[in-house]
Design an enzyme around this catalytic site. Structure first.
Site, PDB file in Angstrom:
ATOM      1  N   HIS A 110      17.758  44.685  57.226  1.00  0.00           N
ATOM      2  CA  HIS A 110      17.900  44.209  55.621  1.00  0.00           C
ATOM      3  C   HIS A 110      18.773  43.600  55.045  1.00  0.00           C
ATOM      4  O   HIS A 110      18.830  43.134  54.160  1.00  0.00           O
ATOM      5  CB  HIS A 110      17.883  45.947  55.180  1.00  0.00           C
ATOM      6  N   HIS A 125      10.224  49.565  58.514  1.00  0.00           N
ATOM      7  CA  HIS A 125      10.444  48.738  57.170  1.00  0.00           C
ATOM      8  C   HIS A 125      10.404  47.144  57.777  1.00  0.00           C
ATOM      9  O   HIS A 125      10.822  46.877  58.719  1.00  0.00           O
ATOM     10  CB  HIS A 125      11.703  49.236  56.603  1.00  0.00           C
ATOM     11  N   ASP A 179      11.800  54.311  63.532  1.00  0.00           N
ATOM     12  CA  ASP A 179      11.442  55.073  62.359  1.00  0.00           C
ATOM     13  C   ASP A 179       9.984  55.212  62.142  1.00  0.00           C
ATOM     14  O   ASP A 179       9.324  55.446  61.067  1.00  0.00           O
ATOM     15  CB  ASP A 179      12.125  54.789  61.071  1.00  0.00           C
ATOM     16  N   ASP A 222      10.525  47.793  63.490  1.00  0.00           N
ATOM     17  CA  ASP A 222      10.861  49.105  62.590  1.00  0.00           C
ATOM     18  C   ASP A 222       9.944  49.207  61.738  1.00  0.00           C
ATOM     19  O   ASP A 222       9.033  48.544  61.203  1.00  0.00           O
ATOM     20  CB  ASP A 222      12.339  48.548  61.764  1.00  0.00           C
TER      21      ASP A 222
HETATM   22  N1  Q9C Z   1      17.238  56.321  49.418  1.00  0.00           N
HETATM   23  C1  Q9C Z   1      16.260  51.067  58.080  1.00  0.00           C
HETATM   24  O1  Q9C Z   1      15.299  51.739  58.533  1.00  0.00           O
HETATM   25  N2  Q9C Z   1      15.937  53.792  51.275  1.00  0.00           N
HETATM   26  N3  Q9C Z   1      16.339  51.256  56.463  1.00  0.00           N
HETATM   27  C2  Q9C Z   1      15.105  55.063  51.627  1.00  0.00           C
HETATM   28  C3  Q9C Z   1      16.360  56.871  50.576  1.00  0.00           C
HETATM   29  C4  Q9C Z   1      15.746  53.086  52.163  1.00  0.00           C
HETATM   30  C5  Q9C Z   1      15.721  52.336  55.666  1.00  0.00           C
HETATM   31  C6  Q9C Z   1      14.797  56.254  50.479  1.00  0.00           C
HETATM   32  C7  Q9C Z   1      15.233  52.928  53.631  1.00  0.00           C
HETATM   33  C8  Q9C Z   1      15.973  52.041  54.400  1.00  0.00           C
HETATM   34  C9  Q9C Z   1      16.863  50.086  58.831  1.00  0.00           C
HETATM   35 ZN    ZN Z   2      13.337  51.322  58.921  1.00  0.00          ZN
END
Ligand code: Q9C
Ligand code: ZN
Length: 347
Positions: free
Chosen positions: A162, A200, A287, A198
């Site tokens: 990200h 995301h 994930d 991933d």
């Molecule tokens: N605040 C990766 O998997 N936020 N990043 C989730 C909790 C964003 C995940 C809600 C999740 C990012 C690298």
């Molecule tokens: Zn992720």
């Protein structure tokens, strides 16, 4: 397979993040690294501590002012108040659209907002050192590939995909996959493909290479209309300028199961094979696991062995960079299953 691990990763251990309006323990925490370490050890894999300095490659991917901020952020925070050693800073204002991002403000929280895409990426005293070590691992992995290794696994944290050229977000600070891909280019690999699996979308990686034709980015991920990072990752994002048709997004609905996920996987894998790249970087987010607490796909631990096997079948020298995966206890098994599936594909 050579596997890199930084025993100092525990120095990046923020306590809480915001989730649905509440303070909750950080999903991206040191237990993730420990579970991966323990499973690698239990299944007989040896670990190497990275020892190559990635500074030059970091500067090829990230802006100088962002790197300077990240490197000094914790000291700047402590300089405001010595009690801040036990306080986590969070941004509270962001320079959206017509607000100015060319002038770095003097106020620390305003700087943090300038260099962040969200308020979900807490800093800690060791953040710079730990993400820097993960970048070192990615660069050293590229060197191993140049020396003839078939696969190298970076069991590092925090994740990186990200993080953009000049911002952090989604638990990411430096974009280790982008840095590793850049180092492969530096070492003479003419075309590098990044395959991001991933849950995301890797908005940072996409942005970094969006105008380039020497690094292809392909991603399978939850539809950004409903899933983080929300503002990038749609199918119509195909690259611009020289980079036109060098970006490929395949968004999938929440609740996608393994059968549908692997069908989509094969579309991206076939596209990568057609490009005939000389090396592959896998942004290995785990994930997509059925029990992940913040994501919504339904892969099982056995599916990660199959994933490793299929990545091996692409037939390219491959650097794996660990990204997300927040069912910490299962993360070790799932990561090592990918490694052993990959190894089984060419043994
Ligand atoms: N605040 C990766 O998997 N936020 N990043 C989730 C909790 C964003 C995940 C809600 C999740 C990012 C690298
Ligand atoms: Zn992720």
């Amino acid at each position: 397979m050579i596997t890199f691990y930084d025993p100092q990763h525990t120095r990046h251990a923020p306590i809480f993040e915001f989730y649905r309006g509440a303070r909750v323990p950080c999903f991206e925490n040191p237990s993730r690294g420990q579970f991966v370490f323990d499973e690698l050890h239990a299944r007989g894999h040896s670990l190497r501590v990275p020892s190559v300095d990635s500074t030059a490659a970091i500067h090829q991917i990230h802006s100088a002012r962002y790197i300077d901020f990240l490197r000094t952020a914790w000291l700047q925070w402590l300089a405001l108040d010595s009690n801040n050693a036990h306080v986590q800073p969070f941004p509270s204002a962001w320079p959206v659209r017509n607000l100015r991002s060319d002038i770095e403000p003097q106020n620390f929280i305003a700087k943090l907002g300038l260099y962040s895409m969200d308020n979900g990426t807490p800093l800690d005293a060791g953040t710079w050192a730990v993400t820097k070590a993960a970048a070192d691992a990615a660069v050293e992995a590229a060197h191993c590939i140049a020396n003839g290794e078939r696969g190298v696994f970076c069991a590092t944290r925090p994740p990186g995909h990200h993080a953009g050229a000049d911002f952090m977000g989604g638990y990411c600070f430096l974009n280790h996959a982008a840095i590793g891909a850049q180092e492969l280019r530096n070492l003479g690999f003419a075309k590098v493909a990044i395959f991001d699996v991933d849950f995301h979308h890797g908005n940072g990686t996409q942005e970094i290479f969006y105008q380039r034709d020497d690094v292809f980015y392909g991603s399978l991920h939850g539809n950004p209309s409903t899933e983080y990072p929300f503002y990038l990752g749609h199918a119509d994002e195909v690259g611009v300028g020289n980079g036109l048709s060098c970006n490929f997004n395949l968004p999938l609905p929440a609740q996608t199961n393994a059968v549908d996920w692997f069908a989509a996987y094969q579309i991206v894998a076939n596209r990568i094979a057609q490009l005939k790249p000389s090396a592959l970087v896998v942004s290995l987010g785990l994930d997509t696991f059925i029990d992940d607490p913040i994501a919504k796909f339904k892969l099982t631990s056995d599916d990660y062995f199959e994933l490793g096997r299929r990545i091996g079948d692409i037939g390219l020298p491959t650097v794996f960079i660990l990204e997300g995966g927040y069912a910490a206890q299962a993360l070790g098994v799932n990561a090592v299953n990918v490694i052993e599936g990959f190894e089984a594909s060419y043994r």
